[in-house]
Design an enzyme around this catalytic site. Structure first.
Site, short mmCIF file in Angstrom:
data_model
loop_
_atom_site.label_atom_id
_atom_site.label_comp_id
_atom_site.label_asym_id
_atom_site.label_seq_id
_atom_site.Cartn_x
_atom_site.Cartn_y
_atom_site.Cartn_z
N SER A 53 0.94 -1.22 -0.09
CA SER A 53 -0.02 -0.12 -0.27
C SER A 53 0.96 1.13 -0.12
O SER A 53 2.10 1.15 0.51
CB SER A 53 -0.89 -0.09 1.21
N TYR A 57 -1.71 -0.75 10.55
CA TYR A 57 -1.78 -1.01 9.00
C TYR A 57 -0.51 -0.40 8.46
O TYR A 57 0.15 -1.13 7.82
CB TYR A 57 -3.12 -0.37 8.38
N1 LIG Z 1 -8.82 -0.68 -1.54
C1 LIG Z 1 -7.86 0.00 -1.19
O1 LIG Z 1 -7.87 1.46 -1.00
C2 LIG Z 1 -6.34 -0.66 -0.89
C3 LIG Z 1 -5.41 0.33 -1.20
C4 LIG Z 1 -3.89 0.10 -0.84
C5 LIG Z 1 -3.72 -1.51 -0.90
N2 LIG Z 1 -4.81 -2.41 -0.45
C6 LIG Z 1 -4.58 -3.58 -0.44
O2 LIG Z 1 -4.91 -4.61 -1.48
C7 LIG Z 1 -4.89 -5.82 -1.03
C8 LIG Z 1 -6.41 -6.35 -1.25
O3 LIG Z 1 -7.54 -5.58 -0.74
P1 LIG Z 1 -8.76 -5.14 -1.50
O4 LIG Z 1 -8.70 -3.65 -1.45
O5 LIG Z 1 -8.91 -5.89 -2.60
O6 LIG Z 1 -9.86 -5.49 -0.27
P2 LIG Z 1 -10.77 -6.80 0.00
O7 LIG Z 1 -11.85 -6.65 -1.11
O8 LIG Z 1 -11.56 -6.32 1.27
O9 LIG Z 1 -10.03 -7.87 -0.44
C9 LIG Z 1 -9.21 -8.23 0.98
C10 LIG Z 1 -9.16 -9.78 0.66
O10 LIG Z 1 -8.40 -10.60 1.64
C11 LIG Z 1 -8.93 -11.67 1.99
N3 LIG Z 1 -8.58 -11.87 3.49
C12 LIG Z 1 -8.53 -11.09 4.46
N4 LIG Z 1 -8.27 -11.76 5.53
C13 LIG Z 1 -7.54 -12.73 5.14
C14 LIG Z 1 -7.19 -13.93 5.80
N5 LIG Z 1 -6.69 -14.08 7.17
N6 LIG Z 1 -6.76 -15.17 5.25
C15 LIG Z 1 -7.13 -15.19 3.84
N7 LIG Z 1 -7.56 -14.01 3.12
C16 LIG Z 1 -7.98 -12.95 3.80
C17 LIG Z 1 -10.37 -11.35 2.16
O11 LIG Z 1 -11.35 -12.62 1.79
P3 LIG Z 1 -11.77 -13.24 3.14
O12 LIG Z 1 -12.32 -12.11 4.11
O13 LIG Z 1 -12.92 -14.45 2.60
O14 LIG Z 1 -10.79 -14.06 3.69
C18 LIG Z 1 -10.53 -10.65 0.67
O15 LIG Z 1 -10.81 -11.54 -0.47
C19 LIG Z 1 -5.06 -5.93 0.73
O16 LIG Z 1 -3.70 -6.06 0.91
C20 LIG Z 1 -4.96 -4.26 0.88
O17 LIG Z 1 -4.29 -3.93 2.25
C21 LIG Z 1 -5.98 -1.96 -0.88
#
Ligand SMILES: NC(=O)c1ccc[n+]([C@@H]2O[C@H](COP(=O)([O-])OP(=O)(O)OC[C@H]3O[C@@H](n4cnc5c(N)ncnc54)[C@H](OP(=O)(O)O)[C@@H]3O)[C@@H](O)[C@H]2O)c1
Length: 254
Positions: A139, A152
């Site tokens: 991130s 975070y």
């Molecule tokens: N959206 C943003 O603004 C943003 C910005 C920068 C970076 N990111 C990063 O991008 C990545 C993806 O996030 P996203 O934005 O796509 O959000 P998201 O849709 O909430 O996806 C997160 C995924 O991680 C899985 N997850 C969470 N805890 C887990 C665990 N203990 N074991 C296995 N899987 C787990 C969730 O599935 P389950 O709940 O089914 O396990 C979900 O599919 C993350 O690392 C996030 O920090 C996001």
């Protein structure tokens, strides 16, 4: 550049939703066999239904044994995993004074130890192949500080440190290790962040979105497909010289 990953097997953690789902689809479209993992079955099933190359398995990234079992069972069917995308993550905001030890630990466990577990499971098959691509979805919070997300930020800075160290260690083995550092991205995680701001401040959705985009060089949220395209490029043979990078998206955000 032709993106042909036909001989490859990729594993994407958190592949059922948001960024992980977009990455799984892009890798599958580039010809790779893709295994996605997560804790909830329903989103995994839905993403897997979007392309014949995608299979799914339930695994929590904080459980190294569970994850290792998926690496080996999926390898039996589809060849060893030589592309590992450590994408699973959780984000909660809290003023530091109200952050509990439990919340701190949970954030570190999923966002940092989860990446450690994923890359450790991937190491052996990559060493055996003499080729590998480890990519962490970190991130912009891994490159600079931000208020109310101390745990975070600490976890994501840790991911960038792990990436840089491993890149040095694994370069002689033909394995590259990179981190992608996106700003706010249009996913379910962003929806939850917007809901939280609206609830805590009384702002409208538009006002909350504008507050998050303040200081963004593009004035727009990143799209998951933009991150997925970059992942596919980093997985090609041509990307071999790129390792130890922490790539901010959009450029100039950090
Ligand atoms: N959206 C943003 O603004 C943003 C910005 C920068 C970076 N990111 C990063 O991008 C990545 C993806 O996030 P996203 O934005 O796509 O959000 P998201 O849709 O909430 O996806 C997160 C995924 O991680 C899985 N997850 C969470 N805890 C887990 C665990 N203990 N074991 C296995 N899987 C787990 C969730 O599935 P389950 O709940 O089914 O396990 C979900 O599919 C993350 O690392 C996030 O920090 C996001």
């Amino acid at each position: 550049m032709q993106m042909n990953l036909q001989a490859r097997h990729a594993l994407v953690t958190g592949g059922g939703t948001g960024v992980g789902s977009a990455i799984a689809l892009a890798l599958a479209e580039a010809g790779a066999a893709v295994t996605i993992t997560g804790r909830r079955e329903a989103p995994l099933r839905e993403t897997a239904a979007s392309h014949k190359n995608i299979s799914w398995a339930v695994a929590d990234v904080t459980d190294a044994d569970e994850l290792r079992a998926v690496f080996s069972s999926s390898a039996a069917d589809r060849g060893r995993v030589t592309i590992a995308i450590a994408n699973a993550g959780v984000a909660e905001s809290q003023p530091f004074g109200r952050l509990t030890g439990e919340q701190w630990q949970q954030t570190i466990d999923v966002n940092l130890t989860g990446v450690f577990n994923t890359f450790q499971c991937a190491l052996e098959p990559m060493l055996a192949a003499g080729w590998g691509r480890m990519i962490a979805i970190a991130s912009v919070a891994g490159l600079k500080g931000s208020a109310y997300v101390s745990a975070y930020c600490a976890a994501k800075h840790g991911v960038v440190g792990l990436t840089r160290a491993l890149a040095e260690e694994l370069q002689p083995k033909g394995i590259t290790v990179n981190a992608i550092c996106p700003g706010y991205t249009q996913t379910p995680m962003l929806d939850r962040t917007l809901d939280n701001i609206m609830q805590k401040t009384g702002m409208s959705r538009e006002q909350a979105a504008a507050a998050l985009l303040k200081g963004s060089p593009t004035g727009k949220f990143v799209q998951p497909s933009e991150i997925a395209d970059l992942v596919v490029r980093l997985c090609t043979d041509e990307a071999g010289p790129t390792t130890g990078a922490a790539i901010a998206m959009p450029e100039g955000i950090a």
